[in-house]
Write an enzyme that holds these catalytic residues in place. Structure first.
Site, short mmCIF file in Angstrom:
data_model
loop_
_atom_site.label_atom_id
_atom_site.label_comp_id
_atom_site.label_asym_id
_atom_site.label_seq_id
_atom_site.Cartn_x
_atom_site.Cartn_y
_atom_site.Cartn_z
N ILE A 102 0.86 -1.18 0.00
CA ILE A 102 0.00 0.00 0.00
C ILE A 102 0.89 1.23 0.00
CG2 ILE A 102 -1.68 1.34 1.34
CD1 ILE A 102 -2.78 -1.30 2.41
N CYS A 103 0.61 2.17 -0.88
CA CYS A 103 1.34 3.44 -0.93
C CYS A 103 2.83 3.18 -1.13
CB CYS A 103 1.03 4.23 0.34
SG CYS A 103 1.55 5.96 0.30
N THR A 104 3.67 3.75 -0.26
CA THR A 104 5.12 3.62 -0.41
C THR A 104 5.65 2.28 0.09
OG1 THR A 104 5.34 4.82 1.69
CG2 THR A 104 5.56 6.10 -0.35
N THR A 122 2.56 3.41 -6.83
CA THR A 122 2.77 3.90 -5.46
C THR A 122 2.08 5.26 -5.39
OG1 THR A 122 4.42 4.36 -3.74
CG2 THR A 122 4.97 5.04 -5.98
#
Length: 314
Positions: A102-104, A122
């Site tokens: 998730i995300c970074t 990302t």
């Protein structure tokens, strides 16, 4: 029961950490039984989560028991991923465990080499850094998530919900996923991708660039029906020289730059006025509303009407 391990590392983003915990713990089978067993694990006893310290109840070797491993985002994108974490994730992949970020958290997966040669995403603000640090990864900053089968990645923040609901639907079908989406107060599918949230600034130009006055003129006159000849004439150079200088100093072509300038102006009008879309198309320099809609969808990732519903008054 399907076991989901959520991996907490130092600098974990609390929102990203909580997303898979809440989605998977709340998911129920049609007979009411829990669909997933969730384990939060970490390589050390205490984890720095910024505003608080987290004590994970499960050690790193819990990953060996997981059917799915979720890696939440982290704040320090340049931090080295601990060797034991890299090894554990690689071993999990070799066993066939599903891995998701998730995300970074994509930076953690990228450090293992498991994203090499694959498309991944990302948070849009970190996409350029991911591509620079891991050139073997095909970074797509415009989408909410990417499903490569065994390895999945999502964009930032709320896109983690989209990814988790997508995995629920893959595992248990649309009916169960729809119920999980209702509990998350989220649509099962959102229109458009991450592109609609990206702030498209004017393409950077080196300070003192010979094109600076021309770029200002183009922005001021974007609503006119400008041709390449018009722009070249204003610049006092041939079309061929104009194209070459533009590529050298902005990394794009004059017409592509002009289209982006018009779309930026259209986004502002969609956010701040109630003008009909067809009128906005003419206001920003598109001769045809159809051409405007096509270009807007291509650059922003959603329709003008959908963009307005999301951002008007924001």
């Amino acid at each position: 029961m399907h076991t989901v391990a959520v991996l907490a590392l130092d600098g974990v983003i609390p929102f990203d950490l909580s997303t898979p915990i809440e989605v998977f713990r709340r998911t129920r089978l049609p007979d009411g039984r829990p669909a997933y067993r969730v384990r939060v694990c970490a390589p050390t006893e205490d984890i720095d989560a910024g505003a608080f310290t987290l004590r994970a109840p499960w050690p790193l070797d819990t990953l060996a028991e997981a059917d799915t491993i979720v890696v939440p985002g982290i704040t320090d994108l340049a931090a080295a991923v601990p060797d034991e974490v890299v090894d554990a994730l690689r071993q999990a992949a070799a066993r066939g465990t599903r891995l998701a970020s998730i995300c970074t958290g994509a930076f953690v997966l990228a450090a293992t080499g498991l994203l090499d040669g694959h498309r991944a995403t990302t948070h849009w603000a970190a996409a350029a850094q991911l591509a620079a640090l891991h050139p073997a990864v095909q970074v797509d900053p415009d989408v909410l998530y990417v499903d490569n089968g065994q390895v999945l990645t999502s964009a930032g923040a709320a896109a983690g919900l989209d990814l988790c609901l997508h995995m629920v639907r893959r595992d248990l079908g649309s009916a169960v996923a729809a119920d999980a989406a209702r509990l998350s107060v989220m649509p099962l599918e959102r229109e458009g991708g991450q592109a609609q949230f990206i702030v498209h600034e004017r393409p950077p130009t080196p300070r003192g660039s010979t094109l600076e006055p021309l770029l200002r003129w183009m922005e001021d006159n974007a609503r006119r029906e400008l041709t390449l000849d018009d722009v070249a004439s204003q610049a006092g150079m041939s079309v061929r020289t104009l194209n070459r200088r533009f590529r050298e100093q902005t990394g794009t072509s004059p017409l592509q730059w002009l289209h982006r300038a018009r779309i930026r102006q259209a986004q502002y009008l969609l956010e701040t006025t109630t003008h009909p879309v067809d009128r906005i198309a003419l206001q920003v320099g598109f001769g045809s509303p159809t051409a405007f809609r096509d270009r807007f969808k291509r650059l922003v990732g959603t329709s003008p009407h959908a963009y307005r519903r999301t951002f008007q008054g924001a």
